[in-house]
Design a protein around this motif. Sequence first.
Motif, PDB file in Angstrom:
ATOM      1  N   LEU A 190       0.984  -1.119  -0.162  1.00  0.00           N
ATOM      2  CA  LEU A 190       0.150  -0.200  -0.058  1.00  0.00           C
ATOM      3  C   LEU A 190       0.940   1.216  -0.430  1.00  0.00           C
ATOM      4  CD1 LEU A 190      -2.854   1.338   0.793  1.00  0.00           C
ATOM      5  CD2 LEU A 190      -2.903   1.205   2.959  1.00  0.00           C
ATOM      6  N   ALA A 191       2.087   1.355   0.526  1.00  0.00           N
ATOM      7  CA  ALA A 191       2.829   2.745   1.230  1.00  0.00           C
ATOM      8  C   ALA A 191       3.517   2.705  -0.471  1.00  0.00           C
ATOM      9  CB  ALA A 191       4.159   2.450   1.687  1.00  0.00           C
ATOM     10  N   ASP A 249       8.861   5.387   3.570  1.00  0.00           N
ATOM     11  CA  ASP A 249      10.086   5.075   4.961  1.00  0.00           C
ATOM     12  C   ASP A 249       9.140   6.572   5.753  1.00  0.00           C
ATOM     13  OD1 ASP A 249      11.268   3.686   3.549  1.00  0.00           O
ATOM     14  OD2 ASP A 249      13.094   4.642   3.525  1.00  0.00           O
ATOM     15  N   ASP A 250       9.004   7.338   5.548  1.00  0.00           N
ATOM     16  CA  ASP A 250       8.276   8.144   6.517  1.00  0.00           C
ATOM     17  C   ASP A 250       6.916   8.041   7.174  1.00  0.00           C
ATOM     18  OD1 ASP A 250       9.962  10.083   6.392  1.00  0.00           O
ATOM     19  OD2 ASP A 250      10.308  10.680   4.522  1.00  0.00           O
ATOM     20  N   LYS A 267       4.926   9.947  14.218  1.00  0.00           N
ATOM     21  CA  LYS A 267       4.140  10.628  14.426  1.00  0.00           C
ATOM     22  C   LYS A 267       3.635  10.263  13.011  1.00  0.00           C
ATOM     23  CE  LYS A 267       5.560  13.293  18.878  1.00  0.00           C
ATOM     24  NZ  LYS A 267       5.001  15.020  19.089  1.00  0.00           N
ATOM     25  N   GLY A 268       4.042   9.976  12.379  1.00  0.00           N
ATOM     26  CA  GLY A 268       3.085   9.538  11.244  1.00  0.00           C
ATOM     27  C   GLY A 268       2.033   8.393  10.601  1.00  0.00           C
ATOM     28  N   SER A 327       9.554  -2.247  -0.893  1.00  0.00           N
ATOM     29  CA  SER A 327       9.900  -1.797  -0.692  1.00  0.00           C
ATOM     30  C   SER A 327      10.647  -0.131  -0.341  1.00  0.00           C
ATOM     31  CB  SER A 327      10.973  -2.012   0.899  1.00  0.00           C
ATOM     32  OG  SER A 327      10.339  -3.817   1.108  1.00  0.00           O
ATOM     33  N   GLY A 328      10.504  -0.284  -1.607  1.00  0.00           N
ATOM     34  CA  GLY A 328      11.240   1.322  -2.737  1.00  0.00           C
ATOM     35  C   GLY A 328      12.698   0.699  -2.716  1.00  0.00           C
ATOM     36  N   PRO A 329      13.709   1.226  -3.688  1.00  0.00           N
ATOM     37  CA  PRO A 329      14.453   0.979  -3.541  1.00  0.00           C
ATOM     38  C   PRO A 329      15.324   1.381  -2.779  1.00  0.00           C
ATOM     39  CG  PRO A 329      13.610   1.986  -6.182  1.00  0.00           C
ATOM     40  CD  PRO A 329      12.411   2.212  -4.337  1.00  0.00           C
ATOM     41  N   HIS A 330      16.448   1.033  -2.407  1.00  0.00           N
ATOM     42  CA  HIS A 330      17.751   1.575  -1.489  1.00  0.00           C
ATOM     43  C   HIS A 330      19.179   1.171  -1.947  1.00  0.00           C
ATOM     44  CE1 HIS A 330      13.971   2.295   0.911  1.00  0.00           C
ATOM     45  NE2 HIS A 330      14.347   3.224   1.915  1.00  0.00           N
TER      46      HIS A 330
END
Length: 455
Positions: free
Chosen positions: A230-231, A272-273, A279-280, A421-424
């Motif tokens: 979802l993120a 990630d945020d 508090k996200g 997860s997204g590229p890192h």
Amino acid sequence: MTSGSRVRTGVMLLPCLAILLWPALLNGYPLVFADSGTYLGQAIQHYLGWDRPAFYSLFLFLLHWKISTWPIVVVQALLTLYVLGAAIRAFVPGLSPRLLLPLCAILAVLTPLPWFVDQIMPDLFTALLAILIAILVLAPAGFGRLEMPAIAGLATAMIVFHLSHIWIALGLLAILLPTRRWLGASSVLGWRGLALAASPLLAAIAMLCAVNCAAFGRLSVSPFGNVFLLARLLYDGPAEVVLERDCGTVHWHMCRYIDVLPPHRTLYPSSDDFLWEPKGPLHSLGGAKLLSLEAGSIISHALHEQPLQVLRASLSNLGHQLLLFQSGDGLHAWPGEVGPVILRNFPAGERRAFLASRQSRGVLAVPDWLRLLHVLGYVAGVVGTMACLVVGIVRRSPMALLCAAVLLCLLGNAAVTGILSGPHDRYQNRVIWLALLAPLLVAATHLSRAVRNTR
């Protein structure tokens, strides 16, 4: 094995261990990442997190016993040496085991392997798992009847250590098993061999489902894993379009945050945020366990209504992840994430060593010249592995199977981590050392033959 052989093996292991442990020795303490605190804490504090299995935490506890974390990295180094030795026996059985020492030395300089061996994280096992699966699919005759089941058991443990390993193992088996004879396997696998090769994945799925069913009442390998997707879909765009259109009629909890997420505002500029900011949105919406109930519906709408956009974003993330592999990501201090677990649960000497480490003092980094060597080693390794794959197929050599497993692992790891997860940098960096393995083994074979011919 005779007593003399055991002594020689022990003598050879000591320098190999020192080579693989040099970053931790330089640091004065095993390396940590933000997630290391969770992995250490789960077994100590008796809880099951929503975002990662507890099996690696149990593995850690069996080694540290709240006394010292050094046994963790020593055992991880020993497992690495065993898998490398098994690869030599399986794919180049004529090579001397003594070549393990120069192999480790080269990998320790030209790749980031020791930096992952020395880190209290399961990332090391992604690449090791690919080698073990290749061995199981090849089914080499040089392994005893008891050792192959032991390798399968070790592979099972590596899969349950990290959820991404399920998809990587599935991809490897789905491609390597039907093509194994074409890739140089000379023996027929048979039903027993097929069952043995598939058993790590099947056993891992059963173990994860059983634990999650008992703990959360969900028969799933990752009961709340849809929150990660979802993120990703939110920040790639498709899920954000769904929220923009449907929040007027469907009362999803996520609708409360539509005005503070990109492209409207950048209060939470990255996924990630979104996931980890104290508090996200995820925390404020009641956590993953609550959000996952509606995440499936939002994801389903996005996949059904915008399949091409989802595919385009996924391919973009995959390509981006393939190009992100710089060493050193995440080596800064983690006082708030790891410090409390060490300071509350370990003896005074361990606490002092952790606080005095170069990483805790913020002075640990991979030197620029070494990062450059890692890049050059990776590029040369990929080119060399592709060449070895072609030659291996032509010559019907089992080395082709190892090369295929390596290339599939590199691609699969980028797909799973980049898309979900997204590229890192650290995601792809954990497996790039694999690229040099096959070319080094082939080079060692030719060198060994040349030496024998000159005698």
